[in-house]
Structures are given as structure tokens and as C-alpha cells.
Design a protein around this motif. Structure first.
Motif, PDB file in Angstrom:
ATOM      1  N   PHE A 159       0.799  -1.225   0.000  1.00 38.09           N
ATOM      2  CA  PHE A 159       0.000   0.000   0.000  1.00 38.09           C
ATOM      3  C   PHE A 159       0.838   1.286   0.000  1.00 38.09           C
ATOM      4  N   SER A 160       2.133   1.178  -0.314  1.00 32.74           N
ATOM      5  CA  SER A 160       2.970   2.384  -0.381  1.00 32.74           C
ATOM      6  C   SER A 160       3.307   2.696  -1.834  1.00 32.74           C
ATOM      7  N   ILE A 161       3.801   3.886  -2.036  1.00 30.46           N
ATOM      8  CA  ILE A 161       4.274   4.331  -3.350  1.00 30.46           C
ATOM      9  C   ILE A 161       5.672   4.901  -3.131  1.00 30.46           C
ATOM     10  N   VAL A 162       6.604   4.499  -3.985  1.00 33.55           N
ATOM     11  CA  VAL A 162       7.983   4.986  -3.927  1.00 33.55           C
ATOM     12  C   VAL A 162       8.263   5.714  -5.234  1.00 33.55           C
ATOM     13  N   ARG A 163       8.876   6.884  -5.128  1.00 35.88           N
ATOM     14  CA  ARG A 163       9.280   7.629  -6.319  1.00 35.88           C
ATOM     15  C   ARG A 163      10.769   7.421  -6.544  1.00 35.88           C
ATOM     16  N   SER A 164      11.168   7.355  -7.809  1.00 33.32           N
ATOM     17  CA  SER A 164      12.571   7.186  -8.151  1.00 33.32           C
ATOM     18  C   SER A 164      12.802   7.785  -9.532  1.00 33.32           C
ATOM     19  N   MET A 165      14.009   7.574 -10.044  1.00 32.50           N
ATOM     20  CA  MET A 165      14.371   8.038 -11.386  1.00 32.50           C
ATOM     21  C   MET A 165      15.171   6.943 -12.077  1.00 32.50           C
ATOM     22  N   MET A 166      15.098   6.942 -13.393  1.00 31.92           N
ATOM     23  CA  MET A 166      15.952   6.102 -14.221  1.00 31.92           C
ATOM     24  C   MET A 166      16.362   6.999 -15.382  1.00 31.92           C
ATOM     25  N   GLY A 167      17.564   7.550 -15.288  1.00 32.31           N
ATOM     26  CA  GLY A 167      17.976   8.573 -16.247  1.00 32.31           C
ATOM     27  C   GLY A 167      17.113   9.799 -16.054  1.00 32.31           C
ATOM     28  N   ASP A 168      16.492  10.272 -17.123  1.00 37.59           N
ATOM     29  CA  ASP A 168      15.625  11.455 -17.015  1.00 37.59           C
ATOM     30  C   ASP A 168      14.151  11.086 -16.868  1.00 37.59           C
ATOM     31  N   LYS A 169      13.878   9.811 -16.603  1.00 37.33           N
ATOM     32  CA  LYS A 169      12.496   9.349 -16.481  1.00 37.33           C
ATOM     33  C   LYS A 169      12.080   9.224 -15.018  1.00 37.33           C
ATOM     34  N   PRO A 170      11.042   9.971 -14.600  1.00 38.76           N
ATOM     35  CA  PRO A 170      10.534   9.799 -13.240  1.00 38.76           C
ATOM     36  C   PRO A 170       9.770   8.478 -13.144  1.00 38.76           C
ATOM     37  N   LEU A 171       9.941   7.781 -12.027  1.00 38.87           N
ATOM     38  CA  LEU A 171       9.309   6.476 -11.843  1.00 38.87           C
ATOM     39  C   LEU A 171       8.390   6.462 -10.635  1.00 38.87           C
ATOM     40  N   VAL A 172       7.347   5.641 -10.727  1.00 33.52           N
ATOM     41  CA  VAL A 172       6.513   5.307  -9.584  1.00 33.52           C
ATOM     42  C   VAL A 172       6.690   3.802  -9.384  1.00 33.52           C
ATOM     43  N   ILE A 173       6.956   3.409  -8.132  1.00 29.45           N
ATOM     44  CA  ILE A 173       7.198   2.012  -7.801  1.00 29.45           C
ATOM     45  C   ILE A 173       6.204   1.618  -6.723  1.00 29.45           C
ATOM     46  N   TRP A 174       5.530   0.476  -6.937  1.00 23.83           N
ATOM     47  CA  TRP A 174       4.524   0.051  -5.967  1.00 23.83           C
ATOM     48  C   TRP A 174       4.390  -1.458  -5.977  1.00 23.83           C
ATOM     49  N   ARG A 175       4.014  -2.001  -4.822  1.00 23.15           N
ATOM     50  CA  ARG A 175       3.793  -3.443  -4.677  1.00 23.15           C
ATOM     51  C   ARG A 175       2.302  -3.697  -4.766  1.00 23.15           C
ATOM     52  N   GLY A 176       1.921  -4.595  -5.671  1.00 23.69           N
ATOM     53  CA  GLY A 176       0.522  -4.923  -5.866  1.00 23.69           C
ATOM     54  C   GLY A 176       0.060  -6.023  -4.930  1.00 23.69           C
ATOM     55  N   ALA A 177      -1.225  -6.345  -4.979  1.00 22.34           N
ATOM     56  CA  ALA A 177      -1.807  -7.385  -4.134  1.00 22.34           C
ATOM     57  C   ALA A 177      -1.188  -8.750  -4.407  1.00 22.34           C
TER      58      ALA A 177
END
Length: 177
Positions: free
Chosen positions: A15-33
Motif C-alpha cells: 500500500f505504499s508508493i515509492v518515487r525514483s528516477m531512471m535517467g531522465d524518467k521519473p518512476l513510480v514504484i509500488w507493490r501490488g496485491a
């Protein structure tokens, strides 16, 4: 294509969301059910609002702007303005993802993690391009991820206190020059 470390596995909780980057691309990282970790471009395909501003509801990610619901494959399963009907022709940009050695890896193509030499440590941000940082760090004990154009996130392995001290010294030298 290169695979990059984009997060520590332990930081991607239910139920969390983590923000990150890969080069110039913003990422959203999350664990599903399902327990799988998902790495997507942090941009809603409708209005380009950050998906990380939304909510991880376990089985789906809900966008903050219009409440669109995206399943773990990135497909839109519900659009409130369409009386809840799905919009299956619209999907989030999903990256190939792998979890290995305590790290979350991502790639635009097939994700192929490289081995690690020890326990994962929290990253150190260095305000220098990845090619410059690569000249100063031990490639066998660190994973380097470009963070924008002129910054690098270094994910070390091994003794956390020792590794962070070494990388902090390298960071000071590079940022002072």
C-alpha cells in the motif's frame, strides 16, 4: 539495454508508493496485491499528472486527477467519468522489473540484474554525471543509476557505515571540483 537499480526492495511496502528516477524518467514504484513490485513511468497517460500523487490500493493504483484505476499490468480498469467502465486501450508505461539481492531493478527492455557483493545499503546521491562517478567507485561493490542528466544515485553493498563513509568522501571530491 542496461538494467538499473531504482529502489531497495524493503522500501516498497504494501500500500505504499515509492518515487525514483531512471535517467531522465521519473518512476513510480509500488507493490501490488499479488506481491509483485511494479515500476512505471510516473505519468498518467491521460493528463500527464504524476501517478505517484495517487494511491496504492493493493490490487490497483488510483490516479489522483480523475480517479482512473490501473491494474498491475498497467491497464486502465475503471474510469469514473465513464460510469466506471474500463478503457482497455489506454495503459501506463510499464518497465521490465526484477527483484534481486534486495534491490529493485528496472529496464526499458528485458531486465537483467547484475550480481551484488553483499547486503544492499541505502543509496548516496552524487551531483555528478554517471560516467564521471564510474571513474571513482568500485563497480563490483556499487550499482550506479543515472538520476537526471548530471546526477547519479549510487546503491552500495557491504558494510553500510564503511560504504557510506567512502561514498561520502567521493561525493565531496566530485562536487567540489
Amino acid at each position: 539495454m542496461t538494467s538499473y537499480v531504482v529502489a531497495l526492495e524493503k522500501d516498497v511496502r504494501d500500500f505504499s508508493i515509492v518515487r525514483s528516477m531512471m535517467g531522465d524518467k521519473p518512476l513510480v514504484i509500488w507493490r501490488g496485491a499479488s506481491g509483485a513490485i511494479n515500476v512505471w513511468l510516473d505519468r498518467c497517460p491521460h493528463r500527464s499528472v504524476r501517478l505517484s500523487a495517487g494511491r496504492n490500493m493493493g490490487g490497483y493504483l488510483e490516479g489522483v486527477y480523475h480517479g482512473w484505476k490501473f491494474d498491475e499490468s498497467g491497464k486502465v480498469t475503471q474510469v469514473p467519468a465513464l460510469q466506471g467502465r474500463p478503457s482497455e486501450d489506454i495503459t501506463a508505461t510499464v518497465y521490465s522489473t526484477a527483484v534481486a539481492d534486495g534491490f529493485v531493478w528496472a529496464s526499458e527492455e528485458e531486465c537483467a540484474p547484475s550480481g551484488s557483493a553483499g547486503e544492499p545499503c541505502y543509496p548516496v546521491h552524487i551531483a555528478a554525471p554517471v560516467d564521471q562517478v564510474r571513474l571513482h567507485v568500485d563497480a563490483s561493490a556499487n550499482h550506479l543509476t543515472p538520476w537526471g542528466i548530471d546526477r547519479t544515485m549510487v546503491y552500495p553493498t557491504g558494510d553500510p557505515v564503511q560504504r557510506r563513509a567512502e561514498l561520502s568522501a567521493i561525493r565531496r571530491r566530485l562536487e567540489e571540483s
